[in-house]
Design an enzyme around this catalytic site. Structure first.
Site, PDB file in Angstrom:
ATOM      1  N   LYS A  21       0.832  -1.201   0.000  1.00  0.00           N
ATOM      2  CA  LYS A  21       0.000   0.000   0.000  1.00  0.00           C
ATOM      3  C   LYS A  21       0.872   1.259   0.000  1.00  0.00           C
ATOM      4  O   LYS A  21       0.640   2.190  -0.764  1.00  0.00           O
ATOM      5  CB  LYS A  21      -0.923  -0.020   1.222  1.00  0.00           C
ATOM      6  CG  LYS A  21      -2.029   0.976   1.151  1.00  0.00           C
ATOM      7  CD  LYS A  21      -2.895   0.933   2.409  1.00  0.00           C
ATOM      8  CE  LYS A  21      -3.781  -0.305   2.418  1.00  0.00           C
ATOM      9  NZ  LYS A  21      -4.464  -0.484   3.711  1.00  0.00           N
ATOM     10  N   ARG A  90      -3.110   3.211   8.679  1.00  0.00           N
ATOM     11  CA  ARG A  90      -3.484   1.929   8.057  1.00  0.00           C
ATOM     12  C   ARG A  90      -2.296   1.010   7.946  1.00  0.00           C
ATOM     13  O   ARG A  90      -1.187   1.435   7.632  1.00  0.00           O
ATOM     14  CB  ARG A  90      -4.002   2.146   6.623  1.00  0.00           C
ATOM     15  CG  ARG A  90      -5.254   2.953   6.528  1.00  0.00           C
ATOM     16  CD  ARG A  90      -5.539   3.254   5.056  1.00  0.00           C
ATOM     17  NE  ARG A  90      -6.388   4.408   4.925  1.00  0.00           N
ATOM     18  CZ  ARG A  90      -7.709   4.354   4.774  1.00  0.00           C
ATOM     19  NH1 ARG A  90      -8.317   3.213   4.697  1.00  0.00           N
ATOM     20  NH2 ARG A  90      -8.413   5.454   4.695  1.00  0.00           N
ATOM     21  N   GLY A  99      -8.111  -7.112   5.169  1.00  0.00           N
ATOM     22  CA  GLY A  99      -8.911  -7.171   6.398  1.00  0.00           C
ATOM     23  C   GLY A  99      -8.252  -7.871   7.570  1.00  0.00           C
ATOM     24  O   GLY A  99      -8.860  -8.007   8.630  1.00  0.00           O
ATOM     25  N   MET A 101      -5.339  -7.047   9.166  1.00  0.00           N
ATOM     26  CA  MET A 101      -4.657  -6.188  10.156  1.00  0.00           C
ATOM     27  C   MET A 101      -5.503  -4.929  10.402  1.00  0.00           C
ATOM     28  O   MET A 101      -6.607  -4.830   9.906  1.00  0.00           O
ATOM     29  CB  MET A 101      -3.254  -5.871   9.659  1.00  0.00           C
ATOM     30  CG  MET A 101      -2.376  -7.116   9.621  1.00  0.00           C
ATOM     31  SD  MET A 101      -0.680  -6.778   9.174  1.00  0.00           S
ATOM     32  CE  MET A 101      -0.793  -6.336   7.457  1.00  0.00           C
ATOM     33  N   ARG A 320      -3.702  -0.783  -6.321  1.00  0.00           N
ATOM     34  CA  ARG A 320      -2.853  -1.975  -6.406  1.00  0.00           C
ATOM     35  C   ARG A 320      -3.182  -2.686  -7.704  1.00  0.00           C
ATOM     36  O   ARG A 320      -4.239  -2.443  -8.300  1.00  0.00           O
ATOM     37  CB  ARG A 320      -3.076  -2.893  -5.212  1.00  0.00           C
ATOM     38  CG  ARG A 320      -4.465  -3.417  -5.191  1.00  0.00           C
ATOM     39  CD  ARG A 320      -4.782  -4.264  -3.992  1.00  0.00           C
ATOM     40  NE  ARG A 320      -6.208  -4.495  -4.067  1.00  0.00           N
ATOM     41  CZ  ARG A 320      -6.944  -4.994  -3.121  1.00  0.00           C
ATOM     42  NH1 ARG A 320      -6.399  -5.325  -1.982  1.00  0.00           N
ATOM     43  NH2 ARG A 320      -8.224  -5.184  -3.291  1.00  0.00           N
ATOM     44  N   HIS A 433      -5.246 -43.824  -2.778  1.00  0.00           N
ATOM     45  CA  HIS A 433      -5.510 -44.478  -4.064  1.00  0.00           C
ATOM     46  C   HIS A 433      -6.615 -43.754  -4.818  1.00  0.00           C
ATOM     47  O   HIS A 433      -6.488 -43.427  -6.002  1.00  0.00           O
ATOM     48  CB  HIS A 433      -5.890 -45.943  -3.800  1.00  0.00           C
ATOM     49  CG  HIS A 433      -6.238 -46.685  -5.032  1.00  0.00           C
ATOM     50  ND1 HIS A 433      -7.525 -46.780  -5.495  1.00  0.00           N
ATOM     51  CD2 HIS A 433      -5.461 -47.330  -5.932  1.00  0.00           C
ATOM     52  CE1 HIS A 433      -7.534 -47.474  -6.612  1.00  0.00           C
ATOM     53  NE2 HIS A 433      -6.287 -47.817  -6.898  1.00  0.00           N
ATOM     54  N   SER A 744      13.155 -42.244 -14.040  1.00  0.00           N
ATOM     55  CA  SER A 744      11.933 -41.465 -13.831  1.00  0.00           C
ATOM     56  C   SER A 744      11.680 -41.436 -12.324  1.00  0.00           C
ATOM     57  O   SER A 744      11.528 -42.484 -11.694  1.00  0.00           O
ATOM     58  CB  SER A 744      10.757 -42.103 -14.570  1.00  0.00           C
ATOM     59  OG  SER A 744       9.602 -41.321 -14.348  1.00  0.00           O
ATOM     60  N   CYS A 812       7.534 -38.899 -12.751  1.00  0.00           N
ATOM     61  CA  CYS A 812       6.172 -39.350 -13.063  1.00  0.00           C
ATOM     62  C   CYS A 812       5.322 -39.485 -11.814  1.00  0.00           C
ATOM     63  O   CYS A 812       4.198 -39.963 -11.879  1.00  0.00           O
ATOM     64  CB  CYS A 812       6.190 -40.652 -13.855  1.00  0.00           C
ATOM     65  SG  CYS A 812       6.911 -42.025 -12.942  1.00  0.00           S
ATOM     66  N   TYR A 832      11.971 -34.113 -18.664  1.00  0.00           N
ATOM     67  CA  TYR A 832      10.516 -34.063 -18.827  1.00  0.00           C
ATOM     68  C   TYR A 832       9.799 -34.273 -17.505  1.00  0.00           C
ATOM     69  O   TYR A 832      10.368 -34.766 -16.531  1.00  0.00           O
ATOM     70  CB  TYR A 832      10.043 -35.107 -19.850  1.00  0.00           C
ATOM     71  CG  TYR A 832      10.229 -36.540 -19.404  1.00  0.00           C
ATOM     72  CD1 TYR A 832       9.235 -37.204 -18.691  1.00  0.00           C
ATOM     73  CD2 TYR A 832      11.411 -37.231 -19.690  1.00  0.00           C
ATOM     74  CE1 TYR A 832       9.406 -38.504 -18.275  1.00  0.00           C
ATOM     75  CE2 TYR A 832      11.593 -38.539 -19.276  1.00  0.00           C
ATOM     76  CZ  TYR A 832      10.592 -39.177 -18.566  1.00  0.00           C
ATOM     77  OH  TYR A 832      10.758 -40.462 -18.138  1.00  0.00           O
TER      78      TYR A 832
HETATM   79  C1  PEP Z   1       5.552 -42.962  -7.608  1.00  0.00           C
HETATM   80  O1  PEP Z   1       5.789 -43.692  -6.643  1.00  0.00           O
HETATM   81  O2  PEP Z   1       5.793 -41.748  -7.626  1.00  0.00           O
HETATM   82  C2  PEP Z   1       4.922 -43.526  -8.823  1.00  0.00           C
HETATM   83  C3  PEP Z   1       4.777 -42.799  -9.908  1.00  0.00           C
HETATM   84  O3  PEP Z   1       4.460 -44.797  -8.728  1.00  0.00           O
HETATM   85  P1  PEP Z   1       3.095 -45.213  -8.018  1.00  0.00           P
HETATM   86  O4  PEP Z   1       2.345 -43.969  -7.688  1.00  0.00           O
HETATM   87  O5  PEP Z   1       2.366 -46.066  -8.974  1.00  0.00           O
HETATM   88  O6  PEP Z   1       3.580 -45.950  -6.809  1.00  0.00           O
END
Ligand code: PEP
Ligand code: MG
Length: 856
Positions: A21, A90, A99, A101, A320, A433, A744, A812, A832
């Site tokens: 501010k 202020r 809001g 402070m 702002r 899961h 990976s 992954c 990647y």
């Molecule tokens: C992991 O463990 O990050 C993975 C990609 O394998 P999963 O989630 O199938 O155990």
């Protein structure tokens, strides 16, 4: 050291010191816009105060000097009984904490100056009303008097003079002291109260939620008061340079005639659209729109301002860079490019992956929504309505949309999860899961909701409400709310665009998203792959821009009908029976891979060999105990043999491949035969084989030796790599790279095993407390823990590349699609990220932002 800066002596780049501010008030002052004279006490002063427990030496003398400048500029003095200067005080930290402070207005009023104000304004009621406001604001913020005491008095008395007397009595009763009459003492008390308000519980909670550091402190802005409640030629309002909801061009806002700013915020009276100001006061309206245009040009972005008109004179009290919806963020960024204000690359930095993700999920229209039945963990966004079912079979058999309600899900529920539009569980968190699978499939999911699921009676209970199978409910995966009945939903036009159902020019939002994601593809260095297990997911991932599949989990291919074959494999007594079971699985696996390779023709498909413990494919031990038939007894024996105390640390991943003869070889053969079949059909299959849970190079070497032999003569040369998901694999990456063509990072398991946090349990039990206690700032299963897991990744990247310079490295785990983690993967030098198909555009955008923010 100087702790105070005049508004004429700052600018927008000094947010660390002056707060947002203060820096913006200084910028407006520098631009020659009509800001009331004032100055800012720095965040440094606040930090020192909070550390020492007392005001830093010389602070008030400095404030006094700057006050002199304000008095000269306004031609009034603080405490002058004839024509008093009044001040607003202020808060204003580096990051906006709306809001959270304190603000104290009308500092400088006392029993004498109130008479002077009444005389110069010619408005007795106005002057006493200001005095009343001061006593209540000062009383509640500086002296911590409960605000409702003042409210009760206000409700009982309308005459401002008598109200001031009543307020003063409350002040004296509550504090044992008279309301301070010395304006200087009022000012000092107010400054210190604003400092202290940095550390109130609500401010701390807000900072934790917004990831704002606790040690920044707030600045304090002290400014001459101007009044919007001085009659019909006065008023107050809020204005935006563009519509913050849609991004549409034009000046938007609200105006309230003859009122003070807090009346607008409190929503006490209905405001007028800003356009009406043009009719009420054309000159001020024109001055305001010119100021808005100047601010947009200076900040090169949407700005909002709070303004006051005092008897026909415009004053700007705050500006702002304005908050906006996700849709407006994209639309405005593209507009600013078209207007030549910013470049496309700058536009990429004005949006982010989290906002794009928000735009990709359908939403509920909550206008007439009933109160939620329950609120759980928002695990996979989206808005799903359907009939409640309690098992996978009913989910697949019921016609129309269903919500699968389970205590928790297991791989066996997959058909039901696929059939359901939404999933609701009473156990598990964001990486349970249910959550992982639901996100992968783009299904809406709320986990760990406070409901009692009674699968026997086929009902669940939320508080007093009982919901039976077949009842309709609505599940909001963005907020975790579960509603009774069916709420209306609106589909995401952005998803329809990526799916090819509408073109890029089908509206300003889609066109902005298309343009920015298109530019992101040109800018990013990181490749973006998808986690996909079915041809349908693979095809969608491809439409969404994936450059291949980074993780094809094969365990989902052993469910449903095929479970019988897995059971045969598990209860097999000798080599011949094992071979027969595997031979029966082979053609089915081959068909799976053929279809996925076809959907991703020409692009790499990383197929991970089977990972979960085999007994996960059998009925549970408890269910089998009561069963009497021969087959169940056979299964029970197998489950007894395979049952483990810690299945996630037991016979799974590469260990299965080494201990169950022929299992991995069957999968490798299926992959090689599928690839050969695709080649014969004129395709360009590019399979890769990934081994899960490797902890030692010898495990990988053994699996690899067998795989090379199996593929020889069918489709030789399929690259073989490994997941890095056991801490030991990361720490011995140099050795493992001698056998692996790619790595990976399985950051789900790597997080689980490095922290020792069960990914299926802790999000509901330990994390809420840890987040509250400030031990965690976010779930490490959601956003990568850089100091811990990130360090393992850095070690593995360094050692892996040293051993094999052309090693390809990706991630992954769920973090591969997390906007807040992708920059780290870019900086760590990964090639990647791989994420669920719906996250592909999000990851593309974040990868580009990472490249712009951390160029190599
Ligand atoms: C992991 O463990 O990050 C993975 C990609 O394998 P999963 O989630 O199938 O155990
Ligand atoms: Mg894993």
């Amino acid at each position: 050291m100087s702790y105070v800066r005049d508004f004429t002596d700052g600018g927008m780049d000094l947010k660390d010191l002056l707060g947002g501010k203060g820096a913006n008030l200084a910028e407006m002052t520098r631009m020659g816009l009509p800001v009331p004279p004032g100055f800012t006490v720095t965040t440094e002063a606040c930090r020192t105060y909070l550390k020492l427990g007392e005001a830093p030496d010389g602070l008030f003398a400095e404030i006094c000097r700057h006050l002199g400048d304000v008095e000269r500029a306004m031609g009034r003095r603080l405490g002058d009984p004839d024509d008093p200067l009044l001040l607003s005080v202020r808060s204003g930290g580096k990051f906006s904490m709306p809001g959270m402070m304190e603000t104290i207005l009308d500092i400088g009023l006392n029993d004498a100056t109130v008479e002077g104000l009444a005389a110069v304004s010619g408005d007795d009621r106005f002057a006493w009303d200001c005095y009343r406001r001061l006593i209540s604001m000062y009383g509640s913020t500086v002296a911590h008097i409960p605000h409702d005491l003042f409210e009760q008095a206000h409700a009982a008395e309308s005459d401002p003079r008598r109200l001031v007397a009543a307020y003063k009595r409350i002040f004296a009763d509550q504090t044992g002291q008279e309301f301070p009459q010395d304006p200087q003492a009022q000012l000092e008390g107010a400054v210190l109260a604003v400092f202290r308000s940095w550390n109130t519980e609500r401010a701390r909670v807000y900072r934790r939620a917004e990831h704002i550091p606790d040690d920044l402190g707030t600045a304090v802005n002290i400014m001459a008061m101007v009044y919007g409640n001085r009659g019909p030629a006065s008023g107050t309002g809020v204005a935006f340079t563009r519509d913050p909801a849609t991004g549409a061009r034009g000046v938007y806002g609200d105006y309230l005639q003859n009122a003070q700013g807090e009346d607008v915020v409190a929503g006490i009276r209905d405001t007028l659209p800003l356009s009406r100001l043009a009719e009420l006061d054309r000159r001020c309206f024109d001055e305001l729109t010119a100021a808005l245009a100047a601010l947009e040009a200076r900040y090169r972005d949407l700005c909002d301002v709070e303004f006051t008109i005092e008897e026909g004179r415009l004053w700007l009290l705050q500006t702002r860079v304005g908050k906006r919806t996700a849709a407006a963020a994209f639309v405005i960024a593209a507009q600013l490019v078209d207007e030549g204000v910013i470049t496309l690359d700058e536009a990429l930095l004005r949006v982010d992956g989290a906002r794009l993700a928000q735009l990709m999920f359908p939403r509920f229209d909550l206008a007439d929504a009933p109160p939620p039945l329950a609120t759980g963990v928002p695990a996979s966004p989206g808005a799903a309505c359907g009939r409640v079912v309690f098992d996978s079979r009913r989910a697949t058999e019921t016609r129309g949309p269903v919500i699968l309600v389970r205590r928790e899900t297991n791989p066996d529920d997959l058909p039901g999860m696929l059939a359901a539009t939404g999933i609701l569980t009473s156990h598990g968190g964001k990486t349970s899961h249910a959550a992982v699978v639901a996100r992968g499939m783009g299904r809406t999911c709320v986990c760990g909701a406070p409901i009692e699921v009674d699968e026997e009676r086929r009902e669940f209970r939320a508080g007093d409400v009982v919901v039976a199978e077949g009842d309709l409910i609505s599940v909001d995966g963005a907020t975790g709310h579960v509603y009774p009945g069916e709420l209306p939903v609106t589909p995401s036009p952005v998803v329809r665009y990526f799916d090819g159902a509408v073109s890029a020019d089908s509206g300003p939002l889609v066109s902005a998203v298309a343009r920015l994601v298109g530019r992101a593809d040109a800018v990013r260095r990181l490749g973006v792959y998808a986690n996909a297990d079915t041809p349908e997911d693979a095809a969608r991932a491809r439409r969404f821009g994936a450059a291949g599949i980074g993780l094809c989990r094969t365990e989902h291919m052993f469910l449903g009908e095929r479970r019988r074959l897995v059971e045969r494999l598990i209860i097999a007594q000798d080599e011949t029976e094992i071979r027969a079971a595997l031979d029966a699985l082979l053609p089915l696996q081959r068909a799976d891979f053929t279809r996925i390779l076809a959907a991703m023709d020409g692009l790499p498909v990383t197929i991970r060999l089977i990972d979960p413990p085999l007994h996960e494919f059998l009925p549970s031990y408890e269910d089998l105990l009561g069963a009497a038939d021969d087959h169940s007894r056979e299964l029970l024996t197998a489950v007894r043999r395979l049952r483990e105390t810690n299945p996630m640390l037991g016979l799974r991943g590469v260990r299965l491949g080494l201990l169950v003869p022929g299992l991995f070889a069957m999968q490798v053969r299926a992959i090689a035969e599928a690839a050969a079949e695709r080649t014969a059909a004129g395709g360009r299959p590019r399979p890769e084989i990934m081994v899960p849970l490797v902890g030692d190079v010898r495990e990988l070497a053994a699996v690899k030796a067998e795989a090379v032999q199996v593929m020889e003569g069918i489709f030789p040369g399929i690259p073989i790599g490994t997941m890095i998901e056991v801490p030991r694999a990361a720490l011995t990456a140099g050795r493992i790279a001698s056998e692996a063509e790619f790595f990976s990072f399985g950051t789900n398991d790597l997080t689980q095993m490095t922290w020792g946090f069960s990914r299926d349990d802790v999000e509901g039990s330990i994390f809420p407390a840890y987040l509250r206690m400030g031990i965690l700032e976010e779930s490490p299963f959601e956003t990568l823990d850089q100091p811990g897991i990130g360090r393992l990744i850095t070690i593995a990247v360094d050692e892996g590349r040293r051993a094999r310079p052309d090693l390809r490295i990706g991630v992954c785990g769920e973090h591969g699609g997390d906007p807040a983690s992708i920059r780290f993967f870019h900086e760590a030098g990964l090639d990647y990220v791989s994420c669920s198909p719906f996250r592909v555009p999000v990851a593309c955008l974040e990868a580009a932002r990472a490249a712009l923010l951390s160029p190599e």
